[in-house]
Scaffold this motif. Sequence first.
Motif, mmCIF file in Angstrom:
data_model
loop_
_atom_site.group_PDB
_atom_site.id
_atom_site.type_symbol
_atom_site.label_atom_id
_atom_site.label_comp_id
_atom_site.label_asym_id
_atom_site.label_seq_id
_atom_site.Cartn_x
_atom_site.Cartn_y
_atom_site.Cartn_z
ATOM 1 N N SER A 54 3.915 -15.884 -25.935
ATOM 2 C CA SER A 54 4.462 -15.213 -24.755
ATOM 3 C C SER A 54 5.229 -16.181 -23.863
ATOM 4 O O SER A 54 5.071 -17.397 -23.939
ATOM 5 N N LEU A 55 6.064 -15.587 -22.994
ATOM 6 C CA LEU A 55 6.898 -16.310 -22.041
ATOM 7 C C LEU A 55 6.566 -15.831 -20.641
ATOM 8 O O LEU A 55 6.044 -14.734 -20.462
ATOM 9 N N PHE A 56 6.904 -16.644 -19.628
ATOM 10 C CA PHE A 56 6.785 -16.176 -18.258
ATOM 11 C C PHE A 56 8.028 -16.576 -17.478
ATOM 12 O O PHE A 56 8.718 -17.529 -17.814
ATOM 13 N N GLY A 57 8.309 -15.793 -16.435
ATOM 14 C CA GLY A 57 9.451 -16.042 -15.574
ATOM 15 C C GLY A 57 9.501 -14.968 -14.515
ATOM 16 O O GLY A 57 8.630 -14.098 -14.451
ATOM 17 N N TYR A 85 9.063 -10.353 -9.265
ATOM 18 C CA TYR A 85 7.688 -10.802 -9.490
ATOM 19 C C TYR A 85 7.679 -11.693 -10.727
ATOM 20 O O TYR A 85 8.490 -11.521 -11.641
ATOM 21 N N MET A 86 6.745 -12.646 -10.755
ATOM 22 C CA MET A 86 6.577 -13.429 -11.968
ATOM 23 C C MET A 86 5.773 -12.580 -12.943
ATOM 24 O O MET A 86 4.724 -12.034 -12.589
ATOM 25 N N LEU A 97 3.635 -8.003 -20.412
ATOM 26 C CA LEU A 97 2.195 -8.082 -20.657
ATOM 27 C C LEU A 97 1.390 -8.034 -19.369
ATOM 28 O O LEU A 97 0.309 -7.449 -19.342
ATOM 29 N N GLU A 98 1.890 -8.701 -18.312
ATOM 30 C CA GLU A 98 1.155 -8.723 -17.051
ATOM 31 C C GLU A 98 2.029 -9.253 -15.927
ATOM 32 O O GLU A 98 3.018 -9.932 -16.159
ATOM 33 N N VAL A 99 1.623 -8.924 -14.714
ATOM 34 C CA VAL A 99 2.203 -9.506 -13.507
ATOM 35 C C VAL A 99 1.390 -10.754 -13.186
ATOM 36 O O VAL A 99 0.161 -10.710 -13.147
ATOM 37 N N GLY A 106 9.461 -21.056 -10.603
ATOM 38 C CA GLY A 106 8.009 -21.049 -10.539
ATOM 39 C C GLY A 106 7.372 -21.833 -11.663
ATOM 40 O O GLY A 106 8.034 -22.230 -12.626
ATOM 41 N N THR A 107 6.080 -22.038 -11.526
ATOM 42 C CA THR A 107 5.306 -22.744 -12.538
ATOM 43 C C THR A 107 3.894 -22.183 -12.549
ATOM 44 O O THR A 107 3.466 -21.545 -11.585
ATOM 45 N N ILE A 108 3.191 -22.429 -13.627
ATOM 46 C CA ILE A 108 1.815 -21.960 -13.755
ATOM 47 C C ILE A 108 0.926 -23.156 -14.092
ATOM 48 O O ILE A 108 1.355 -24.078 -14.793
ATOM 49 N N SER A 109 -0.285 -23.144 -13.566
ATOM 50 C CA SER A 109 -1.202 -24.279 -13.750
ATOM 51 C C SER A 109 -1.643 -24.392 -15.207
ATOM 52 O O SER A 109 -1.602 -23.412 -15.958
ATOM 53 N N PRO A 110 -2.095 -25.584 -15.602
ATOM 54 C CA PRO A 110 -2.531 -25.777 -16.986
ATOM 55 C C PRO A 110 -3.653 -24.821 -17.415
ATOM 56 O O PRO A 110 -3.710 -24.426 -18.576
ATOM 57 N N ASP A 111 -4.532 -24.423 -16.472
ATOM 58 C CA ASP A 111 -5.594 -23.474 -16.824
ATOM 59 C C ASP A 111 -5.137 -22.023 -16.748
ATOM 60 O O ASP A 111 -5.899 -21.108 -16.979
#
Length: 138
Positions: free
Chosen positions: A19-22, A32-33, A43-45, A53-58
Amino acid sequence: NLKMFGLKMMHWQFFDDTSLFGHDDVFVKDRYMRRWDLSGNILEVLSGPGCHGTISPDRNWVVTEAWYGSDPVPIFLYRRGEIEPTATLATSLPPWSTRAHVHPTFSRDGRRVYFNLNTPQNRGSQVMCCDLGQWIDK
């Protein structure tokens, strides 16, 4: 050997191998990301609106600016899946004043976030570090 993936999400990155995020400026257009599978299905908000934006390693935290077209530009910390920010980490001058976007990134341990902060009096952009312990340890 190119393959059309679909319409462009803003500043996408891989979330995992499937999956990808953005930020969504194409499908729902609320910025919204979101996370998409590799076929382009939502898949999800992940968080409220933003652009870089960025997402944490966890995968539990998101950092993004509210929208780089605002003035000033607030930089928010979100819990994954929430559209209201947990905290405002900083505010920056808009990118057109010094040509630098926020471009946040987490440290490898996920306890700090680094981002560009445009400064007053046209002194340019500086890299800032914010310790997230007071929010992520709760």
